[in-house]
Design a protein around this motif. Structure first.
Motif, short mmCIF file in Angstrom:
data_model
loop_
_atom_site.label_atom_id
_atom_site.label_comp_id
_atom_site.label_asym_id
_atom_site.label_seq_id
_atom_site.Cartn_x
_atom_site.Cartn_y
_atom_site.Cartn_z
N ASP A 149 33.78 44.87 46.25
CA ASP A 149 33.42 45.78 45.16
C ASP A 149 33.28 44.98 43.86
N GLY A 150 32.93 45.67 42.78
CA GLY A 150 32.68 45.00 41.50
C GLY A 150 33.91 44.29 40.97
N ARG A 151 35.07 44.93 41.09
CA ARG A 151 36.30 44.31 40.60
C ARG A 151 36.62 43.05 41.40
N GLY A 152 36.43 43.11 42.71
CA GLY A 152 36.67 41.94 43.55
C GLY A 152 35.71 40.80 43.24
N PHE A 153 34.45 41.15 42.95
CA PHE A 153 33.46 40.12 42.60
C PHE A 153 33.84 39.46 41.27
N ALA A 154 34.27 40.25 40.29
CA ALA A 154 34.69 39.69 39.00
C ALA A 154 35.91 38.79 39.18
N LYS A 155 36.86 39.20 40.04
CA LYS A 155 38.05 38.38 40.30
C LYS A 155 37.65 37.09 41.00
N LEU A 156 36.73 37.16 41.96
CA LEU A 156 36.26 35.97 42.65
C LEU A 156 35.66 34.99 41.64
N CYS A 157 34.80 35.50 40.76
CA CYS A 157 34.17 34.63 39.76
C CYS A 157 35.21 33.96 38.88
N LYS A 158 36.23 34.72 38.47
CA LYS A 158 37.26 34.18 37.59
C LYS A 158 38.14 33.18 38.34
N ASP A 159 38.63 33.56 39.52
CA ASP A 159 39.56 32.70 40.26
C ASP A 159 38.90 31.43 40.79
N CYS A 160 37.60 31.47 41.05
CA CYS A 160 36.89 30.28 41.55
C CYS A 160 36.45 29.36 40.41
N GLY A 161 36.66 29.77 39.17
CA GLY A 161 36.30 28.92 38.04
C GLY A 161 34.84 29.01 37.64
N LEU A 162 34.17 30.09 38.01
CA LEU A 162 32.76 30.25 37.62
C LEU A 162 32.63 30.78 36.19
N VAL A 163 33.67 31.45 35.69
CA VAL A 163 33.61 32.05 34.37
C VAL A 163 33.82 30.97 33.31
N ASP A 164 32.89 30.90 32.37
CA ASP A 164 32.98 29.99 31.23
C ASP A 164 32.16 30.59 30.09
N LYS A 165 31.79 29.77 29.11
CA LYS A 165 31.01 30.29 27.97
C LYS A 165 29.62 30.74 28.39
#
Length: 150
Positions: free
Chosen positions: A61-77
């Motif tokens: 789901d959307g929350r899981g996708f956002a968590k995956l992006c954050k936990d895998c280090g994809l989130v940045d500026k």
């Protein structure tokens, strides 16, 4: 008669709802992608995807996708949590709330486009992830409850 008005005539203008555009607004008002982009080859991130699905689920789901992006280090500026939410709504089929692995690979292609990097680099980052990061509060020792000598 009445007052006479003088002014320029407005031209007919086609707006954002052109039918030949790859993205368009659906009848529900949500932005949808007709055909999500295909990765150039299998990305091999299925194990990590499954670990973020949770339990016996095989979709995200959307929350899981956002968590995956954050936990895998994809989130940045260049790719923020808001970008992750927007990207998820682009790939999820209209009327659905979850994506399968095939749509997840399409989402990774869009993540790479947004970050301005190759798809293989994003896939490698996801593959080398150790899975979901669990954050929990650590309990303090409680003297009268934990200490059996008193």
């Amino acid at each position: 008669g009445g007052p006479a008005f003088a002014g320029t005539q407005m031209e007919n203008v086609r707006l954002h709802d052109e039918r030949n555009s790859p993205t368009r607004r659906s009848t529900t008002g949500r932005l949808s992608v007709d055909t999500p982009p295909e990765p150039p080859h299998p990305l091999g991130a299925e194990d990590v995807f499954t670990s973020f699905c949770g339990g016996s689920q095989n979709d995200l789901d959307g929350r899981g996708f956002a968590k995956l992006c954050k936990d895998c280090g994809l989130v940045d500026k260049a790719f923020t949590p808001t970008d992750a939410d927007i990207l998820f709504t682009k790939v999820v089929p209209t009327g659905k709330r979850r994506i399968d692995y095939q749509l997840f690979e399409s989402a990774l292609v869009l993540v790479a486009e947004k970050k301005g990097v190759e798809v293989d680099e994003v896939a490698r980052t996801v593959r080398t992830s150790s899975g979901p990061v669990m954050n929990a509060t650590q309990m303090d020792n409680v003297r009268l409850h934990d200490d059996k000598s008193t």
